[in-house]
Design a protein around this motif. Structure first.
Motif, PDB file in Angstrom:
ATOM      1  N   LEU A  66     -42.839   7.042  18.872  1.00 24.89           N
ATOM      2  CA  LEU A  66     -41.751   6.286  18.262  1.00 24.89           C
ATOM      3  C   LEU A  66     -41.804   4.823  18.684  1.00 24.89           C
ATOM      4  CD1 LEU A  66     -38.710   8.741  18.565  1.00 24.89           C
ATOM      5  CD2 LEU A  66     -39.768   7.918  16.444  1.00 24.89           C
ATOM      6  N   HIS A  67     -41.992   4.604  19.978  1.00 23.33           N
ATOM      7  CA  HIS A  67     -42.019   3.238  20.500  1.00 23.33           C
ATOM      8  C   HIS A  67     -43.187   2.448  19.926  1.00 23.33           C
ATOM      9  CE1 HIS A  67     -41.812  -0.157  23.182  1.00 23.33           C
ATOM     10  NE2 HIS A  67     -43.009   0.114  23.663  1.00 23.33           N
ATOM     11  N   THR A  68     -44.392   3.011  20.005  1.00 21.81           N
ATOM     12  CA  THR A  68     -45.564   2.282  19.537  1.00 21.81           C
ATOM     13  C   THR A  68     -45.580   2.139  18.018  1.00 21.81           C
ATOM     14  OG1 THR A  68     -46.865   4.334  19.532  1.00 21.81           O
ATOM     15  CG2 THR A  68     -46.964   2.975  21.527  1.00 21.81           C
ATOM     16  N   TYR A  82     -48.331   9.436  31.452  1.00 24.43           N
ATOM     17  CA  TYR A  82     -47.411   8.357  31.095  1.00 24.43           C
ATOM     18  C   TYR A  82     -46.997   7.529  32.309  1.00 24.43           C
ATOM     19  CZ  TYR A  82     -47.431  10.871  26.764  1.00 24.43           C
ATOM     20  OH  TYR A  82     -47.847  11.493  25.617  1.00 24.43           O
ATOM     21  N   ARG A  83     -47.867   7.491  33.293  1.00 27.07           N
ATOM     22  CA  ARG A  83     -47.675   6.586  34.418  1.00 27.07           C
ATOM     23  C   ARG A  83     -47.914   5.139  33.958  1.00 27.07           C
ATOM     24  NH1 ARG A  83     -45.171   7.960  39.239  1.00 27.07           N
ATOM     25  NH2 ARG A  83     -45.967   9.922  40.070  1.00 27.07           N
ATOM     26  N   ASP A  84     -47.792   4.223  34.878  1.00 18.16           N
ATOM     27  CA  ASP A  84     -48.105   2.806  34.627  1.00 18.16           C
ATOM     28  C   ASP A  84     -47.275   2.210  33.495  1.00 18.16           C
ATOM     29  OD1 ASP A  84     -50.097   3.019  36.623  1.00 18.16           O
ATOM     30  OD2 ASP A  84     -51.518   3.777  35.135  1.00 18.16           O
ATOM     31  N   GLY A  85     -46.010   2.585  33.430  1.00 13.56           N
ATOM     32  CA  GLY A  85     -45.103   1.937  32.497  1.00 13.56           C
ATOM     33  C   GLY A  85     -45.161   2.408  31.069  1.00 13.56           C
ATOM     34  N   ARG A  86     -45.927   3.458  30.782  1.00 11.07           N
ATOM     35  CA  ARG A  86     -46.054   3.892  29.386  1.00 11.07           C
ATOM     36  C   ARG A  86     -44.776   4.535  28.851  1.00 11.07           C
ATOM     37  NH1 ARG A  86     -50.995   7.386  28.177  1.00 11.07           N
ATOM     38  NH2 ARG A  86     -50.576   6.682  26.062  1.00 11.07           N
ATOM     39  N   LEU A  87     -43.864   4.919  29.746  1.00 10.30           N
ATOM     40  CA  LEU A  87     -42.558   5.404  29.310  1.00 10.30           C
ATOM     41  C   LEU A  87     -41.453   4.527  29.895  1.00 10.30           C
ATOM     42  CD1 LEU A  87     -42.775   9.310  29.428  1.00 10.30           C
ATOM     43  CD2 LEU A  87     -42.729   7.822  27.419  1.00 10.30           C
ATOM     44  N   GLU A  88     -41.756   3.254  30.026  1.00 10.24           N
ATOM     45  CA  GLU A  88     -40.762   2.313  30.548  1.00 10.24           C
ATOM     46  C   GLU A  88     -40.661   1.121  29.603  1.00 10.24           C
ATOM     47  OE1 GLU A  88     -41.866   1.243  34.511  1.00 10.24           O
ATOM     48  OE2 GLU A  88     -41.994   3.324  35.205  1.00 10.24           O
ATOM     49  N   TRP A  89     -39.582   1.112  28.825  1.00 10.35           N
ATOM     50  CA  TRP A  89     -39.330  -0.024  27.954  1.00 10.35           C
ATOM     51  C   TRP A  89     -37.842  -0.019  27.592  1.00 10.35           C
ATOM     52  CZ3 TRP A  89     -42.355   4.106  26.054  1.00 10.35           C
ATOM     53  CH2 TRP A  89     -41.749   4.888  25.076  1.00 10.35           C
ATOM     54  N   PRO A  90     -37.306  -1.165  27.210  1.00 11.53           N
ATOM     55  CA  PRO A  90     -35.895  -1.238  26.834  1.00 11.53           C
ATOM     56  C   PRO A  90     -35.596  -0.274  25.688  1.00 11.53           C
ATOM     57  CG  PRO A  90     -36.784  -3.431  27.109  1.00 11.53           C
ATOM     58  CD  PRO A  90     -37.949  -2.501  27.165  1.00 11.53           C
ATOM     59  N   GLY A  91     -34.519   0.462  25.822  1.00 15.16           N
ATOM     60  CA  GLY A  91     -34.123   1.397  24.777  1.00 15.16           C
ATOM     61  C   GLY A  91     -34.484   2.829  25.079  1.00 15.16           C
ATOM     62  N   LEU A  92     -35.363   3.064  26.073  1.00 11.93           N
ATOM     63  CA  LEU A  92     -35.730   4.424  26.449  1.00 11.93           C
ATOM     64  C   LEU A  92     -35.083   4.784  27.781  1.00 11.93           C
ATOM     65  CD1 LEU A  92     -37.368   7.072  26.200  1.00 11.93           C
ATOM     66  CD2 LEU A  92     -39.200   5.921  27.458  1.00 11.93           C
ATOM     67  N   THR A  93     -34.422   5.912  27.809  1.00 11.10           N
ATOM     68  CA  THR A  93     -33.863   6.460  29.045  1.00 11.10           C
ATOM     69  C   THR A  93     -34.523   7.808  29.306  1.00 11.10           C
ATOM     70  OG1 THR A  93     -31.715   5.403  28.657  1.00 11.10           O
ATOM     71  CG2 THR A  93     -31.775   7.223  30.228  1.00 11.10           C
ATOM     72  N   VAL A  94     -35.206   7.924  30.441  1.00 10.53           N
ATOM     73  CA  VAL A  94     -35.834   9.179  30.833  1.00 10.53           C
ATOM     74  C   VAL A  94     -34.997   9.797  31.943  1.00 10.53           C
ATOM     75  CG1 VAL A  94     -37.896  10.304  31.746  1.00 10.53           C
ATOM     76  CG2 VAL A  94     -38.123   8.304  30.236  1.00 10.53           C
TER      77      VAL A  94
END
Length: 405
Positions: A21-23, A62-74
């Motif tokens: 979704l993000h990409t 999904y290390r190294d920020g691949r699941l870290e961006w504005p709009g995503l809450t894990v």
């Protein structure tokens, strides 16, 4: 546009969906909920590398920020308790309610447990279970594996490579019967026998008695097997309780259409928990594999973004046992005839054709050449070409030339 997506399940399917979704340009918010209190990890290594490596570590894609961006809450370590489709909310075990505009259920599956067997029998589905099983293998001795499917035989290979005496019991008349054509499965079976694994096919465990320091299993054919530890690898059960309680259509998995959409237009399901159309089979099926979870996530993400998409990916899975790589693409059940394609290393790729002469399955166990031909056969399946079986059987004719013809 409805823009808040809640994903229940932070395995390969759920995490891949968030990433896709993000990409893919999704501008709304995403909440990813995972029951295990740890980063997203891949399950295929649990029965292989984790059991045999000197210092096992989880594969966390999904290390190294691949699941870290504005709009995503894990959020990890949380359990979804119920879904209210009227209010479009997900209720967590602690009572918190999370609203959604679009919901994706990616709850996976759980290990099937054998009734009437002792509670000390091990299963393998999670990282923690893999570590506990590894500690059993560290102790050495002997292991009884119940089930000769992919997981059962991978555990058997891992245990045998570490020096344990291994027995495998399978109720079906042959190993890997569910998804692997018999000639390819037989290559794997013969390798296990050569490694000293004791295989008991066409029989069941009638009783299992825990004794001091070990187990005694009595089989239906009268055989008795003594082992220091027991692992049950008898398949899985889709995690559909949430969907069923919410009134969604469930039939051996959460039923979805070609866009991975459930019977509720605002809810999708992906991964091991769902059953959707499989073109190569010509019917709906629930397919468990890393690649299928990945491909379904890609389809669902496109559908959520509003794209006109339909899931048409070819099923594919692999299994590493000893130095053999088993590769299967397509669906063996869809084949009516088989063509053998010999390989330079002495192995064989088995090509299954349907009644129209189209390739619907490719399978083999061997080295890199087998994997290459299976991958190319997958492309031929996608093309829908009808090819002369004599050409398919001729190892001197590269499959890629048949794709261009």
């Amino acid at each position: 546009m409805d823009n808040h997506v809640v994903i229940i399940g932070a395995g390969e399917a759920g995490a891949r969906l968030a990433h896709e979704l993000h990409t893919g340009g999704w501008t709304g918010s995403i909440t990813l909920l995972g029951e295990e209190d740890r980063p997203v990890y891949e399950r295929p290594p649990l029965s292989k590398n984790v059991l045999v490596d000197d210092r096992p570590s989880p594969v966390e894609p999904y290390r190294d920020g691949r699941l870290e961006w504005p709009g995503l809450t894990v959020r990890t370590g949380v359990t979804a308790q119920s879904i209210n489709r009227t209010d479009r909310t997900v209720r967590l075990a602690d009572g918190e309610e999370i609203p959604y505009d679009r919901l994706v259920i990616a709850t996976g599956a759980r290990s099937r447990r054998l009734p009437d067997l002792a509670v000390g029998v091990r299963t393998l589905r999670t990282w923690d279970e893999a570590l506990r099983l590894r500690s059993v293998l560290d102790a050495g001795g002997s292991l009884l594996v119940i089930g000769a499917g992919l997981i059962g035989l991978e555990v058997a290979a891992s245990a045998r490579s570490r020096g344990l005496a291994v027995s495998v019991v399978e109720m079906r008349p042959r190993a890997l019967e569910r998804a692997v054509p018999e000639p390819a499965a037989e290559v794997v079976v013969q390798r296990h026998l050569a490694e000293g694994v004791s295989l008991h096919l066409g029989t069941t465990v009638e009783s299992l008695e825990e004794r001091e320091g070990g187990w005694l299993a009595r089989l239906s054919d009268g055989t008795e097997v003594v082992a220091d530890a027991v692992v049950a690898a008898v398949g899985s059960v889709p995690e559909t309780a949430l969907a069923k309680a919410a009134g969604l259509h469930v039939d051996d998995g959460i039923v979805v259409d070609g866009q991975m959409r459930t019977s509720d237009e605002h809810v999708w399901a992906i991964g091991d928990c769902c059953a959707g159309p499989v073109d190569v089979l010509g019917r709906r099926a629930r397919l468990e594999s890393w690649r299928m979870a990945h491909d379904q996530a890609v389809t669902a993400a496109a559908a959520i973004r509003g794209e006109d998409v339909r899931h048409t990916a070819i099923p594919w899975f692999w299994s590493d046992q000893y130095d053999l790589s088993l590769q299967v693409a397509g669906a063996a059940a869809a084949a009516s005839t088989w063509v053998q394609r010999p390989q330079p290393d002495g192995s064989t790729v088995h090509l299954g054709l349907d009644d129209a002469g189209r390739i619907v399955c490719a399978a083999g166990a061997g080295g890199p050449r087998v994997a290459k031909d299976v991958r190319m056969s997958e492309r031929l399946m996608t093309s829908g070409k009808v090819i002369d079986p004599a050409l398919l059987a001729d190892a001197d004719i590269p499959l890629k030339t048949l794709l261009r013809s």
